[in-house]
Motif scaffolding. Structure first.
Motif, PDB file in Angstrom:
ATOM      1  N   ASP A 122       0.816  -1.225   0.000  1.00 17.84           N
ATOM      2  CA  ASP A 122       0.000   0.000   0.000  1.00 17.84           C
ATOM      3  C   ASP A 122       0.847   1.273   0.000  1.00 17.84           C
ATOM      4  O   ASP A 122       0.353   2.347   0.332  1.00 17.84           O
ATOM      5  CB  ASP A 122      -0.931   0.022   1.217  1.00 17.84           C
ATOM      6  N   VAL A 124       1.981   4.149  -1.476  1.00 19.40           N
ATOM      7  CA  VAL A 124       1.559   4.956  -2.616  1.00 19.40           C
ATOM      8  C   VAL A 124       2.731   5.683  -3.272  1.00 19.40           C
ATOM      9  O   VAL A 124       2.800   5.783  -4.503  1.00 19.40           O
ATOM     10  CB  VAL A 124       0.442   5.940  -2.197  1.00 19.40           C
ATOM     11  N   THR A 125       3.662   6.183  -2.479  1.00 15.57           N
ATOM     12  CA  THR A 125       4.818   6.889  -3.048  1.00 15.57           C
ATOM     13  C   THR A 125       5.606   5.964  -3.969  1.00 15.57           C
ATOM     14  O   THR A 125       6.004   6.368  -5.072  1.00 15.57           O
ATOM     15  CB  THR A 125       5.720   7.442  -1.939  1.00 15.57           C
ATOM     16  N   ASN A 128       3.646   5.509  -7.198  1.00 13.44           N
ATOM     17  CA  ASN A 128       3.803   6.671  -8.084  1.00 13.44           C
ATOM     18  C   ASN A 128       5.182   6.679  -8.729  1.00 13.44           C
ATOM     19  O   ASN A 128       5.317   6.971  -9.921  1.00 13.44           O
ATOM     20  CB  ASN A 128       3.572   7.972  -7.315  1.00 13.44           C
ATOM     21  N   TYR A 147      -0.391   3.694 -11.369  1.00 13.78           N
ATOM     22  CA  TYR A 147      -1.137   4.867 -10.894  1.00 13.78           C
ATOM     23  C   TYR A 147      -2.546   4.483 -10.445  1.00 13.78           C
ATOM     24  O   TYR A 147      -3.039   4.988  -9.432  1.00 13.78           O
ATOM     25  CB  TYR A 147      -1.200   5.950 -11.972  1.00 13.78           C
ATOM     26  N   ALA A 150      -2.406   2.912  -7.107  1.00 16.90           N
ATOM     27  CA  ALA A 150      -2.236   3.954  -6.093  1.00 16.90           C
ATOM     28  C   ALA A 150      -3.566   4.631  -5.786  1.00 16.90           C
ATOM     29  O   ALA A 150      -3.873   4.924  -4.621  1.00 16.90           O
ATOM     30  CB  ALA A 150      -1.200   4.979  -6.557  1.00 16.90           C
ATOM     31  N   ILE A 153      -5.831   2.822  -3.403  1.00 22.47           N
ATOM     32  CA  ILE A 153      -5.394   2.953  -2.012  1.00 22.47           C
ATOM     33  C   ILE A 153      -5.671   4.358  -1.488  1.00 22.47           C
ATOM     34  O   ILE A 153      -6.136   4.547  -0.363  1.00 22.47           O
ATOM     35  CB  ILE A 153      -3.880   2.636  -1.898  1.00 22.47           C
ATOM     36  N   GLU A 154      -5.365   5.334  -2.327  1.00 16.75           N
ATOM     37  CA  GLU A 154      -5.500   6.741  -1.941  1.00 16.75           C
ATOM     38  C   GLU A 154      -6.205   7.491  -3.073  1.00 16.75           C
ATOM     39  O   GLU A 154      -5.560   8.105  -3.922  1.00 16.75           O
ATOM     40  CB  GLU A 154      -4.102   7.317  -1.690  1.00 16.75           C
ATOM     41  N   ASN A 157      -5.141  11.071  -4.351  1.00 13.78           N
ATOM     42  CA  ASN A 157      -3.735  11.353  -4.622  1.00 13.78           C
ATOM     43  C   ASN A 157      -3.625  12.124  -5.937  1.00 13.78           C
ATOM     44  O   ASN A 157      -3.937  11.590  -7.005  1.00 13.78           O
ATOM     45  CB  ASN A 157      -2.939  10.046  -4.684  1.00 13.78           C
ATOM     46  N   SER A 160      -1.160  10.702  -8.751  1.00 16.54           N
ATOM     47  CA  SER A 160      -1.729   9.534  -9.439  1.00 16.54           C
ATOM     48  C   SER A 160      -2.873   9.943 -10.353  1.00 16.54           C
ATOM     49  O   SER A 160      -2.978   9.454 -11.486  1.00 16.54           O
ATOM     50  CB  SER A 160      -2.237   8.515  -8.419  1.00 16.54           C
TER      51      SER A 160
END
Length: 175
Positions: A122, A124-125, A128, A147, A150, A153-154, A157, A160
């Protein structure tokens, strides 16, 4: 009324000058803090074995200074210390990937981002960054997949969202 114009002008210039002085002063303090940490870590780690966190911190400073070869060595020492796990170790792999990416070594960057994601799916960084590396290699489909993962999950963002939208436009030509 005309006599206030020069006073207002000078007051405005003094205000801008004060803002500039504060900004420069803060940057000097930040730079001194970073240089002190760099000196402390280099001194300590040249004499004795350090912790994974210390290697990671030194690697991050070297990465910021664009001293890539030395940053890679420090990140690899942090990994070899085998005391980090989970998200902490994933952050080291992500930083190592970013270091390779900065040198346009996209295959090595991708490999390290994937290692980070094995440890923290998970993250995210790292997703990306993986997408960005795929884009640089002209691999739009896997980039879009990273993307979109990501975004699951978020959902808010911005990186993304922006990159996925751009890739969708390229992959699905308008009729």
């Amino acid at each position: 009324m005309e006599s206030y114009l020069p006073i207002a002008y000078i007051s405005g210039l003094l205000g801008l000058l004060a803002i500039a002085v504060v900004t420069v002063f803060r940057q000097v303090l930040k730079t001194q803090k970073i240089e002190k940490a760099l000196s402390r870590l280099q001194g300590k780690l040249s004499k004795e074995k350090g912790t994974a966190q210390e290697y990671y911190e030194l690697g991050s400073i070297l990465l910021d200074k664009r001293i890539y070869v030395q940053a890679i060595a420090q990140f690899q020492k942090a990994i070899k210390a085998e005391t980090l796990e989970g998200l902490e170790l994933a952050a080291v792999y992500n930083a190592l990937g970013f270091t390779y990416f900065s040198q346009e070594q996209y295959d090595l960057a991708i490999r390290n981002y994937k290692e980070a994601l094995k440890l923290a799916p998970d993250y995210v960084t790292a997703l990306n960054n993986l997408g960005h590396a795929y884009e640089r290699k002209q691999l739009a489909a896997p980039a879009l997949e990273a993307y979109e993962q990501a975004l699951t999950i978020e959902p808010n963002n911005q990186t993304s969202k922006r990159r996925a939208e751009s890739l969708r436009k390229r992959l699905v030509p308008s009729a």
